[in-house]
Design a protein around this motif. Sequence first.
Motif, PDB file in Angstrom:
ATOM      1  N   PHE A  46      45.436  35.593  31.869  1.00  0.00           N
ATOM      2  CA  PHE A  46      44.433  35.038  30.960  1.00  0.00           C
ATOM      3  C   PHE A  46      43.318  36.067  30.818  1.00  0.00           C
ATOM      4  O   PHE A  46      42.651  36.427  31.794  1.00  0.00           O
ATOM      5  CB  PHE A  46      43.921  33.705  31.500  1.00  0.00           C
ATOM      6  N   LEU A  47      43.138  36.554  29.593  1.00  0.00           N
ATOM      7  CA  LEU A  47      42.266  37.694  29.328  1.00  0.00           C
ATOM      8  C   LEU A  47      40.985  37.253  28.634  1.00  0.00           C
ATOM      9  O   LEU A  47      41.027  36.567  27.613  1.00  0.00           O
ATOM     10  CB  LEU A  47      43.000  38.721  28.460  1.00  0.00           C
ATOM     11  N   ASP A  48      39.867  37.656  29.197  1.00  0.00           N
ATOM     12  CA  ASP A  48      38.567  37.499  28.553  1.00  0.00           C
ATOM     13  C   ASP A  48      38.051  38.901  28.277  1.00  0.00           C
ATOM     14  O   ASP A  48      37.570  39.587  29.185  1.00  0.00           O
ATOM     15  CB  ASP A  48      37.610  36.727  29.466  1.00  0.00           C
ATOM     16  N   LEU A  55      32.185  44.017  31.341  1.00  0.00           N
ATOM     17  CA  LEU A  55      33.550  44.277  31.778  1.00  0.00           C
ATOM     18  C   LEU A  55      34.491  43.146  31.377  1.00  0.00           C
ATOM     19  O   LEU A  55      34.203  41.977  31.645  1.00  0.00           O
ATOM     20  CB  LEU A  55      33.606  44.450  33.294  1.00  0.00           C
ATOM     21  N   PRO A  56      35.627  43.475  30.774  1.00  0.00           N
ATOM     22  CA  PRO A  56      36.648  42.456  30.525  1.00  0.00           C
ATOM     23  C   PRO A  56      37.190  41.938  31.852  1.00  0.00           C
ATOM     24  O   PRO A  56      37.133  42.621  32.878  1.00  0.00           O
ATOM     25  CB  PRO A  56      37.731  43.215  29.746  1.00  0.00           C
ATOM     26  N   SER A  57      37.730  40.728  31.818  1.00  0.00           N
ATOM     27  CA  SER A  57      38.312  40.167  33.037  1.00  0.00           C
ATOM     28  C   SER A  57      39.709  39.630  32.753  1.00  0.00           C
ATOM     29  O   SER A  57      39.989  39.101  31.673  1.00  0.00           O
ATOM     30  CB  SER A  57      37.423  39.060  33.610  1.00  0.00           C
ATOM     31  N   LEU A  58      40.574  39.784  33.747  1.00  0.00           N
ATOM     32  CA  LEU A  58      41.953  39.309  33.657  1.00  0.00           C
ATOM     33  C   LEU A  58      42.222  38.446  34.878  1.00  0.00           C
ATOM     34  O   LEU A  58      42.038  38.893  36.012  1.00  0.00           O
ATOM     35  CB  LEU A  58      42.930  40.491  33.628  1.00  0.00           C
ATOM     36  N   ARG A  59      42.632  37.218  34.639  1.00  0.00           N
ATOM     37  CA  ARG A  59      43.050  36.345  35.737  1.00  0.00           C
ATOM     38  C   ARG A  59      44.528  36.039  35.593  1.00  0.00           C
ATOM     39  O   ARG A  59      44.951  35.473  34.592  1.00  0.00           O
ATOM     40  CB  ARG A  59      42.271  35.029  35.768  1.00  0.00           C
ATOM     41  N   MET A  60      45.310  36.460  36.608  1.00  0.00           N
ATOM     42  CA  MET A  60      46.717  36.095  36.604  1.00  0.00           C
ATOM     43  C   MET A  60      46.842  34.607  36.924  1.00  0.00           C
ATOM     44  O   MET A  60      46.007  34.022  37.621  1.00  0.00           O
ATOM     45  CB  MET A  60      47.487  36.938  37.617  1.00  0.00           C
ATOM     46  N   ALA A  61      47.919  33.995  36.424  1.00  0.00           N
ATOM     47  CA  ALA A  61      48.061  32.548  36.519  1.00  0.00           C
ATOM     48  C   ALA A  61      48.034  32.040  37.957  1.00  0.00           C
ATOM     49  O   ALA A  61      47.551  30.938  38.221  1.00  0.00           O
ATOM     50  CB  ALA A  61      49.357  32.109  35.842  1.00  0.00           C
ATOM     51  N   GLY A  62      48.532  32.840  38.891  1.00  0.00           N
ATOM     52  CA  GLY A  62      48.527  32.430  40.286  1.00  0.00           C
ATOM     53  C   GLY A  62      47.364  33.000  41.069  1.00  0.00           C
ATOM     54  O   GLY A  62      47.317  32.854  42.296  1.00  0.00           O
ATOM     55  N   LEU A  89      37.473  49.845  32.396  1.00  0.00           N
ATOM     56  CA  LEU A  89      37.328  49.171  33.679  1.00  0.00           C
ATOM     57  C   LEU A  89      37.541  47.683  33.466  1.00  0.00           C
ATOM     58  O   LEU A  89      36.999  47.097  32.512  1.00  0.00           O
ATOM     59  CB  LEU A  89      35.935  49.412  34.264  1.00  0.00           C
ATOM     60  N   LEU A  90      38.337  47.066  34.329  1.00  0.00           N
ATOM     61  CA  LEU A  90      38.643  45.646  34.234  1.00  0.00           C
ATOM     62  C   LEU A  90      38.356  44.955  35.550  1.00  0.00           C
ATOM     63  O   LEU A  90      38.592  45.520  36.623  1.00  0.00           O
ATOM     64  CB  LEU A  90      40.129  45.422  33.916  1.00  0.00           C
ATOM     65  N   ARG A  91      37.876  43.725  35.458  1.00  0.00           N
ATOM     66  CA  ARG A  91      37.873  42.862  36.630  1.00  0.00           C
ATOM     67  C   ARG A  91      39.203  42.109  36.634  1.00  0.00           C
ATOM     68  O   ARG A  91      39.560  41.488  35.631  1.00  0.00           O
ATOM     69  CB  ARG A  91      36.707  41.887  36.590  1.00  0.00           C
ATOM     70  N   ARG A  97      37.240  44.957  43.475  1.00  0.00           N
ATOM     71  CA  ARG A  97      36.388  45.849  42.698  1.00  0.00           C
ATOM     72  C   ARG A  97      37.091  46.142  41.371  1.00  0.00           C
ATOM     73  O   ARG A  97      38.310  45.971  41.253  1.00  0.00           O
ATOM     74  CB  ARG A  97      36.112  47.138  43.456  1.00  0.00           C
ATOM     75  N   PRO A  98      36.339  46.575  40.353  1.00  0.00           N
ATOM     76  CA  PRO A  98      36.964  46.833  39.049  1.00  0.00           C
ATOM     77  C   PRO A  98      38.084  47.865  39.139  1.00  0.00           C
ATOM     78  O   PRO A  98      38.056  48.782  39.957  1.00  0.00           O
ATOM     79  CB  PRO A  98      35.800  47.338  38.203  1.00  0.00           C
TER      80      PRO A  98
END
Length: 270
Positions: A46-48, A55-62, A89-91, A97-98
């Motif tokens: 899930f990408l913001d 910084l953009p952020s990416l959360r994997m489903a798990g 750079l991504l969170r 850390r990024p």
Amino acid sequence: MGVRFCILDPTGNITALVETPAEIARQPEIVTGIMRLRPEVEQVGFLDAAEENTLPSLRMAGGEFCGNASMCAAALILIRRGLSHGELLLRVSGADRPVAVNLRHEGSGTFGAEIQMPPALGITEKEFDFDGISASLPLVRMAGISHLIVEPASPFFALLEDRPAAERAVRKFCEKLRADGLGLMFLEGGGEERNMTPLVYVPGVGTTFWENSCASGSAAAGMYLAARHGVPAELTLHEPGGDLRVSSDPANGEIRLRGGVRFVGEFELP
């Protein structure tokens, strides 16, 4: 209005990135829907993308860490911003850390990518029992995911020829370790070119996949070999979906991984 997502192909590890905002509690339902609609998808993030000054952020489903999905997220952000190359750079979930990703457009929606992977939290030997077999395996603990390196000398290497048993084993081993995610990396060969077959279990979403490639598992293999020999490791890992290249320096813990990302298309889950 449906859930908008894109599919990208990082060395065969087909990844869906959801751009529609979704609460964490709803994400497992979305993952199930996407995997039913597009059964080739091996993982969902899930990408913001946020604004360009944050910084953009990416959360994997798990909630796990995923290097391939991180490269996909960076490529999608470049596409959205109309850029052909650059470093982002991504969170990322599971990383404290990024994460830096460097990309260059190679044509036809394809990018060459290099990611600086998070260093191992520890590399140890751990004893495991399964179906009457007791043996130790190298364990590479990383932020957000852990990996076990399984080489031909290990009695557990026979699991490569019994995939249902291997899937039971990875779930059992993950439960024992209480890991956010666990991979069995079946590693063969010697020198700078080796074959690797990845099996990854993520308990947060209940998925078990024989992945076409695994970035964090490739990094784990590089760090394990560098630590074992005490010298920097430069590896090309031939995985079912293609090649990933790993550079690992045990002196400073730096680990870089190079691969490719191909944009497949945009879709919507009703």
